[in-house]
Design a protein around this motif. Structure first.
Motif, PDB file in Angstrom:
ATOM      1  N   ARG A 196     -48.017  72.161   6.674  1.00 30.19           N
ATOM      2  CA  ARG A 196     -48.632  71.456   7.793  1.00 30.19           C
ATOM      3  C   ARG A 196     -47.623  70.909   8.796  1.00 30.19           C
ATOM      4  O   ARG A 196     -47.970  70.663   9.943  1.00 30.19           O
ATOM      5  N   LYS A 197     -46.389  70.710   8.387  1.00 26.95           N
ATOM      6  CA  LYS A 197     -45.397  70.099   9.272  1.00 26.95           C
ATOM      7  C   LYS A 197     -44.681  71.150  10.104  1.00 26.95           C
ATOM      8  O   LYS A 197     -44.271  72.198   9.589  1.00 26.95           O
ATOM      9  N   ARG A 198     -44.506  70.842  11.373  1.00 28.23           N
ATOM     10  CA  ARG A 198     -43.832  71.757  12.284  1.00 28.23           C
ATOM     11  C   ARG A 198     -42.431  72.080  11.788  1.00 28.23           C
ATOM     12  O   ARG A 198     -41.971  73.217  11.879  1.00 28.23           O
ATOM     13  N   ALA A 199     -41.739  71.107  11.232  1.00 22.57           N
ATOM     14  CA  ALA A 199     -40.371  71.314  10.747  1.00 22.57           C
ATOM     15  C   ALA A 199     -40.323  72.410   9.680  1.00 22.57           C
ATOM     16  O   ALA A 199     -39.360  73.183   9.617  1.00 22.57           O
ATOM     17  N   ASP A 200     -41.355  72.493   8.844  1.00 19.60           N
ATOM     18  CA  ASP A 200     -41.401  73.534   7.815  1.00 19.60           C
ATOM     19  C   ASP A 200     -41.602  74.918   8.434  1.00 19.60           C
ATOM     20  O   ASP A 200     -41.042  75.903   7.967  1.00 19.60           O
ATOM     21  N   PHE A 201     -42.418  74.982   9.493  1.00 22.43           N
ATOM     22  CA  PHE A 201     -42.618  76.253  10.196  1.00 22.43           C
ATOM     23  C   PHE A 201     -41.313  76.693  10.864  1.00 22.43           C
ATOM     24  O   PHE A 201     -40.931  77.862  10.797  1.00 22.43           O
ATOM     25  N   VAL A 202     -40.633  75.742  11.503  1.00 19.02           N
ATOM     26  CA  VAL A 202     -39.368  76.045  12.180  1.00 19.02           C
ATOM     27  C   VAL A 202     -38.326  76.485  11.157  1.00 19.02           C
ATOM     28  O   VAL A 202     -37.580  77.439  11.380  1.00 19.02           O
ATOM     29  N   ALA A 203     -38.291  75.822  10.005  1.00 16.32           N
ATOM     30  CA  ALA A 203     -37.339  76.185   8.954  1.00 16.32           C
ATOM     31  C   ALA A 203     -37.601  77.596   8.449  1.00 16.32           C
ATOM     32  O   ALA A 203     -36.663  78.356   8.190  1.00 16.32           O
ATOM     33  N   ALA A 204     -38.878  77.971   8.313  1.00 13.10           N
ATOM     34  CA  ALA A 204     -39.224  79.309   7.816  1.00 13.10           C
ATOM     35  C   ALA A 204     -38.670  80.398   8.733  1.00 13.10           C
ATOM     36  O   ALA A 204     -38.384  81.507   8.283  1.00 13.10           O
ATOM     37  N   ASN A 205     -38.488  80.071   9.996  1.00 12.94           N
ATOM     38  CA  ASN A 205     -37.959  81.042  10.956  1.00 12.94           C
ATOM     39  C   ASN A 205     -36.522  81.435  10.624  1.00 12.94           C
ATOM     40  O   ASN A 205     -36.049  82.476  11.064  1.00 12.94           O
ATOM     41  N   ARG A 206     -35.828  80.606   9.834  1.00 10.77           N
ATOM     42  CA  ARG A 206     -34.454  80.940   9.417  1.00 10.77           C
ATOM     43  C   ARG A 206     -34.450  81.878   8.218  1.00 10.77           C
ATOM     44  O   ARG A 206     -33.409  82.387   7.834  1.00 10.77           O
ATOM     45  N   GLY A 207     -35.609  82.078   7.614  1.00 13.76           N
ATOM     46  CA  GLY A 207     -35.691  82.896   6.396  1.00 13.76           C
ATOM     47  C   GLY A 207     -35.807  84.376   6.684  1.00 13.76           C
ATOM     48  O   GLY A 207     -35.493  84.856   7.777  1.00 13.76           O
ATOM     49  N   LEU A 208     -36.299  85.089   5.700  1.00 13.55           N
ATOM     50  CA  LEU A 208     -36.464  86.533   5.780  1.00 13.55           C
ATOM     51  C   LEU A 208     -37.674  86.872   6.647  1.00 13.55           C
ATOM     52  O   LEU A 208     -38.727  86.258   6.512  1.00 13.55           O
TER      53      LEU A 208
END
Length: 124
Positions: A9-21
């Protein structure tokens, strides 16, 4: 969803996922990122470029159902899974989306991501 799968639910988690695979398919892009012991989590993003709210909400419902089926068995343990809708995703056959998600999850599990998106002006 089963008890072990939570929603991001948190934007920070979505942004962090962008650094992943990143695994791109015709109907969506799957991002996966290890989340240090928080279990399987998922998030869905569909931008206004895709269409009006009716179209976006329909696409999100379809993605939610896909993830509900696939993540318990095929999802990566202790990873965040983010599906980003693409323009071709709304007309795609549901069974085709299901197959694409299975392929994307297996590629992510094998560590075979697509190259990151280019930023900046288009090349000539």
């Amino acid at each position: 969803m089963s008890a072990g799968i939570q929603i991001i639910r948190k934007r920070a988690d979505f942004v962090a996922a962008n650094r992943g695979l990143r695994v791109a398919r015709p109907g969506f892009v799957l991002l996966t990122l290890a989340n240090s012991g928080q279990g399987k989590r998922y998030g869905i993003t569909v931008t206004k470029k895709i269409g009006n709210s009716v179209v976006r909400n329909r696409m999100k419902r379809r993605f939610r159902e896909l993830l509900r089926e696939a993540l318990p068995g095929e999802g990566l343990p202790d990873h965040d899974h983010v599906l980003i809708g693409r323009e071709g995703g709304i007309e795609r056959d549901f069974s085709k989306l299901r197959e694409e998600l299975a392929v994307a999850l297996s590629r992510a599990a094998a560590g075979k991501g697509d190259p990151p998106r280019r930023r900046g002006p288009p090349r000539k």
